[in-house]
Design a protein around this motif. Structure first.
Motif, PDB file in Angstrom:
ATOM      1  N   HIS A  11       0.845  -1.203   0.000  1.00 27.32           N
ATOM      2  CA  HIS A  11       0.000   0.000   0.000  1.00 27.32           C
ATOM      3  C   HIS A  11       0.875   1.246   0.000  1.00 27.32           C
ATOM      4  CE1 HIS A  11      -3.661   2.244   1.948  1.00 27.32           C
ATOM      5  NE2 HIS A  11      -3.284   2.763   0.797  1.00 27.32           N
ATOM      6  N   THR A  12       1.896   1.231   0.833  1.00 23.35           N
ATOM      7  CA  THR A  12       2.836   2.355   0.896  1.00 23.35           C
ATOM      8  C   THR A  12       3.573   2.508  -0.428  1.00 23.35           C
ATOM      9  OG1 THR A  12       3.138   2.077   3.276  1.00 23.35           O
ATOM     10  CG2 THR A  12       4.849   3.293   2.084  1.00 23.35           C
ATOM     11  N   GLU A  15       1.375   4.328  -2.820  1.00 23.56           N
ATOM     12  CA  GLU A  15       1.268   5.743  -2.459  1.00 23.56           C
ATOM     13  C   GLU A  15       2.526   6.527  -2.795  1.00 23.56           C
ATOM     14  OE1 GLU A  15      -1.868   5.767   1.276  1.00 23.56           O
ATOM     15  OE2 GLU A  15       0.264   5.481   1.712  1.00 23.56           O
ATOM     16  N   GLU A  16       3.660   5.842  -2.865  1.00 26.06           N
ATOM     17  CA  GLU A  16       4.927   6.501  -3.156  1.00 26.06           C
ATOM     18  C   GLU A  16       5.198   6.642  -4.646  1.00 26.06           C
ATOM     19  OE1 GLU A  16       7.147   7.957  -1.017  1.00 26.06           O
ATOM     20  OE2 GLU A  16       5.513   7.675   0.418  1.00 26.06           O
ATOM     21  N   ALA A  20       0.841   8.849  -8.087  1.00 31.55           N
ATOM     22  CA  ALA A  20       0.007   8.997  -6.888  1.00 31.55           C
ATOM     23  C   ALA A  20       0.310  10.321  -6.189  1.00 31.55           C
ATOM     24  CB  ALA A  20       0.231   7.829  -5.941  1.00 31.55           C
ATOM     25  N   LYS A  21       1.576  10.677  -6.117  1.00 30.80           N
ATOM     26  CA  LYS A  21       1.954  11.941  -5.485  1.00 30.80           C
ATOM     27  C   LYS A  21       1.441  13.126  -6.295  1.00 30.80           C
ATOM     28  CE  LYS A  21       6.109  10.228  -3.146  1.00 30.80           C
ATOM     29  NZ  LYS A  21       7.589  10.339  -3.045  1.00 30.80           N
ATOM     30  N   GLY A 116      -9.019   7.407   0.663  1.00 33.82           N
ATOM     31  CA  GLY A 116      -8.080   8.324   0.024  1.00 33.82           C
ATOM     32  C   GLY A 116      -8.732   9.205  -1.017  1.00 33.82           C
TER      33      GLY A 116
END
Length: 206
Positions: A11-12, A15-16, A20-21, A116
């Motif tokens: 999941h992290t 997000e990284e 996504a950012k 999110g």
């Protein structure tokens, strides 16, 4: 260990990802966002059409579906009408999902949108399409009875769905990479409808 904890690392990783950012930054070009919404429309259509074959989805989760919301949202953007390789691969993959696999996919995708997505909604770019009047800003992230859906899906989850959940995250990661690598023609990047037709997002009201 809870499924959420088992999936923490991947999941992290998702997000990284650069895409996504960018999605969370509020700086995404409308054409790229439209391209993303188009992939999501086809991805969710494949998943939800498969899910509809199972009674648990028909009876309890139909309103959680995102297919129609994505259809509305993508109509507000001008973007290349292409399907990326990961999208095509996912569509094919969905054809063979069994009940537990469907639950795993709904958990990763729809829960992500319900949580999110509420932050992303405040950051989405202004519409750049010619038919903006047909568009509703960020309806993709608006859920009816979200709490009820979350509670019900949680009763269906099993820790042994971990591997399939990882598959879903990997598809998302692969798509993020392809979106960032896609060379959008300047005709899409530079396109802008008449100013009077652009519906700006009131971020303070969300």
């Amino acid at each position: 260990m809870a499924l959420r904890e088992l999936l923490k690392d991947i999941h992290t990783e998702a997000e990284e990802e650069e895409f996504a950012k960018l999605l969370m930054s509020g700086e995404m070009n409308p054409a790229l966002y439209g391209l993303y919404l188009n992939q999501q429309f086809h991805i969710y259509s494949a998943l939800e059409n498969r899910a509809y074959k199972f009674p648990f989805y028909q009876k309890k989760l139909r309103k959680m579906g995102r297919m129609m919301a994505l259809e509305i949202d993508r109509n507000g953007y001008y973007y290349p009408k292409v399907l990326l390789p990961t999208t095509k691969k996912y569509i094919k993959y969905c054809e063979t999902l069994d009940k537990d696999q469907v639950i795993a996919h709904l958990y990763v995708r729809h829960f992500g949108d319900m949580y999110g997505g509420q932050m992303i909604k405040k950051k989405i770019p202004a519409c750049n399409g010619e038919n903006v009047a047909m568009h509703s800003d960020g309806i993709y992230y608006e859920f009816e009875d979200a709490g009820k859906h979350i509670q019900y899906v949680r009763t269906l989850l099993e820790d042994n769905m971990y591997e399939e959940c990882k598959v879903v995250f990997q598809y998302a990661i692969d798509l993020f990479k392809e979106l960032m690598a896609y060379d959008i023609p300047s005709t899409y990047l530079d396109f802008c409808p008449p100013v009077s037709d652009i519906r700006r997002i009131d971020r303070d009201s969300n």
